[in-house]
Design a protein around this motif. Structure first.
Motif, short mmCIF file in Angstrom:
data_model
loop_
_atom_site.label_atom_id
_atom_site.label_comp_id
_atom_site.label_asym_id
_atom_site.label_seq_id
_atom_site.Cartn_x
_atom_site.Cartn_y
_atom_site.Cartn_z
N GLY A 72 0.82 -1.20 0.00
CA GLY A 72 0.00 0.00 0.00
C GLY A 72 0.85 1.25 0.00
O GLY A 72 1.83 1.36 0.75
N GLU A 73 0.49 2.22 -0.83
CA GLU A 73 1.27 3.45 -0.94
C GLU A 73 1.35 4.18 0.39
O GLU A 73 2.38 4.75 0.75
CB GLU A 73 0.64 4.35 -2.00
N TYR A 74 0.28 4.17 1.17
CA TYR A 74 0.27 4.90 2.44
C TYR A 74 1.25 4.32 3.45
O TYR A 74 1.65 4.98 4.41
CB TYR A 74 -1.14 4.93 3.03
N GLN A 75 1.67 3.06 3.24
CA GLN A 75 2.60 2.46 4.18
C GLN A 75 3.98 3.10 4.11
O GLN A 75 4.78 2.97 5.05
CB GLN A 75 2.71 0.95 3.93
N LEU A 107 -6.78 3.97 1.57
CA LEU A 107 -7.05 2.79 0.73
C LEU A 107 -7.29 3.23 -0.71
O LEU A 107 -6.73 2.63 -1.65
CB LEU A 107 -8.26 2.04 1.26
N TYR A 108 -8.10 4.25 -0.90
CA TYR A 108 -8.40 4.76 -2.24
C TYR A 108 -7.11 5.22 -2.94
O TYR A 108 -6.86 4.89 -4.11
CB TYR A 108 -9.37 5.94 -2.14
N ASP A 109 -6.27 5.96 -2.22
CA ASP A 109 -5.02 6.46 -2.82
C ASP A 109 -4.12 5.30 -3.23
O ASP A 109 -3.48 5.35 -4.29
CB ASP A 109 -4.29 7.36 -1.81
N SER A 110 -4.06 4.27 -2.39
CA SER A 110 -3.21 3.12 -2.71
C SER A 110 -3.73 2.35 -3.91
O SER A 110 -2.96 1.93 -4.78
CB SER A 110 -3.10 2.19 -1.50
N ALA A 135 -3.12 4.34 -7.10
CA ALA A 135 -1.70 4.38 -7.44
C ALA A 135 -1.22 3.05 -7.99
O ALA A 135 -0.45 3.00 -8.95
CB ALA A 135 -0.88 4.77 -6.20
N GLU A 136 -1.72 1.97 -7.41
CA GLU A 136 -1.28 0.63 -7.82
C GLU A 136 -2.00 0.15 -9.07
O GLU A 136 -1.41 -0.55 -9.92
CB GLU A 136 -1.55 -0.35 -6.67
#
Length: 400
Positions: A236-239, A298-301, A304-305
């Motif tokens: 996940g990008e937020y991680q 979650l939406y951002d990840s 992005a993915e």
């Protein structure tokens, strides 16, 4: 008493006590002769990300212990659990045994306190007793709710570093209905002269924490994000933002950890139920996004993915959550949302959730079980994303 009897007895204690959790812990620690004293404590608070940051910090410290000539033990206390209560208490990645839960739990239930402990208070006390017995050196301690009045804030042992991962609107009936008010509650874990690490957050919240640090003479470190080439054990990008908070946190400890060890710890971190892929054919991903801030991450990840892709969602939440805003955030990439009722007295009924989402022009359908929702979602041919209550995510993971 058996393990099941101990767990059920503790679980049936009040979720929110009449007494301040901090005060209950203070009394508990005095009666138990302060098992927390002499430990290196990393105290972590925040609306979202505190579990992931705790996992990263614990993993980095375990990597440092492995590389050291003088290995040490790392205790981890988190909540809630996903499948078994023993997940809440770990040493070097290994959960407390059911036998130890039964033994220590029985001892604690026999103690009569002036203040009434909650379920959380019992598990915290159990963790600290267990960590002392096992001669743990470092304790990664995640708050339960807020900070100022939280049970974890009642320890006599000062933390070595305090960490606030993020600030969002959640539990407003207890913490306040503005970001500034909630930040003030979270900042209650800050102690005089103890360094403070914060993640990226709204300026209103950040200012409150900055002022608190100035009042108490604390060095404030603002984490950003780790390098995009750094391998992370959590998807996940937020991680990357959570990982940055963890890195700055361990750098505040009185221990020398080189960059390679930090990188190894980040790569080996594990935290079930957070952007976790449980099946690739069909593709099913679960994430414990249970409030608007978590759903936004979650939406951002996902975008992005998987750019320009739409998904089939399975959603289950508690009735006290802002589920309308959660659905609105995810709706731009939602082809459909299948709703399920969490196995909890606090759950929002699947039918009601589906009706409210339909009123927002979202394609929603209520299901009688996760299995039905999963089958219908898989039939769409899209990637299935399961999100909402962590208790629901735990129910899902039992089958994997």
């Amino acid at each position: 008493m058996t393990y099941e009897q101990i767990v059920n007895t503790i679980d049936n204690k009040r979720r929110f006590g009449k007494a301040c959790g901090r005060d209950v812990t203070t009394e508990f620690m005095e009666v138990l002769r302060h098992p927390e004293m002499g430990k290196h404590i990393i105290h972590i608070a925040g609306t979202n990300g505190k579990g992931s940051v705790a996992a990263f910090v614990s993993s980095i410290l375990q990597a440092a212990s492995f590389a050291s000539e003088n290995p040490f033990k790392v205790g981890l206390f988190t909540s809630p659990h996903l499948i078994d209560y023993t997940e809440r208490i770990q040493i070097n990645g290994k959960q407390i045994s059911r036998e130890d839960v039964t033994r220590i739990g029985g001892q604690l239930l026999d103690i009569k306190l002036e203040l009434e402990p909650t379920m959380f208070d019992y598990w915290l006390a159990m963790a600290l007793i267990y960590f002392k017995e096992q001669q743990v050196d470092y304790i990664v301690l995640e708050t339960g709710l807020g900070g100022t009045k939280d049970s974890t804030n009642g320890l006599a042992q000062r933390p070595e570093v305090c960490c606030i991962t993020s600030i969002g609107l959640e539990h407003t009936q207890y913490l306040g209905n503005t970001l500034g008010a909630i930040a003030g509650e979270k900042a209650g874990i800050i102690k005089k002269g103890v360094p403070v690490v914060i993640g990226q957050m709204d300026s209103e919240a950040e200012t409150v924490i900055e002022n608190r640090c100035q009042e108490l003479g604390c060095n404030l470190i603002k984490a950003t994000s780790v390098d995009k080439n750094q391998e992370l054990g959590l998807f996940g990008e937020y991680q990357r933002k959570n990982a940055a908070v963890a890195v700055e946190t361990v750098k505040c400890l009185q221990i020398n950890i080189d960059n390679q060890t930090i990188a190894d710890g980040l790569a080996n971190a594990k935290w079930p139920g957070r952007m976790q892929i449980i099946s690739r054919k069909p593709y099913i991903l679960v994430d414990g996004a249970h409030n608007p801030s978590g759903v936004r991450a979650l939406y951002d990840s996902l975008t992005a993915e998987f750019p320009n892709e739409r998904f089939s969602f399975i959603m289950a939440v508690m009735a006290d959550k802002d589920y309308v805003e959660m659905a609105q955030i995810i709706s731009p990439v939602a082809e459909s949302i299948f709703t399920v009722t969490v196995d909890s007295d606090r759950a929002l009924q699947a039918k009601k959730l589906a009706e409210e989402l339909s009123d927002l022009s979202i394609n929603a359908k209520s299901c009688i079980s996760y299995e039905q929702a999963r089958d219908l979602s898989v039939e769409t041919g899209l990637r299935t994303i399961v999100f909402g209550s962590l208790y629901f995510i735990g129910e899902v993971l039992k089958d994997y």
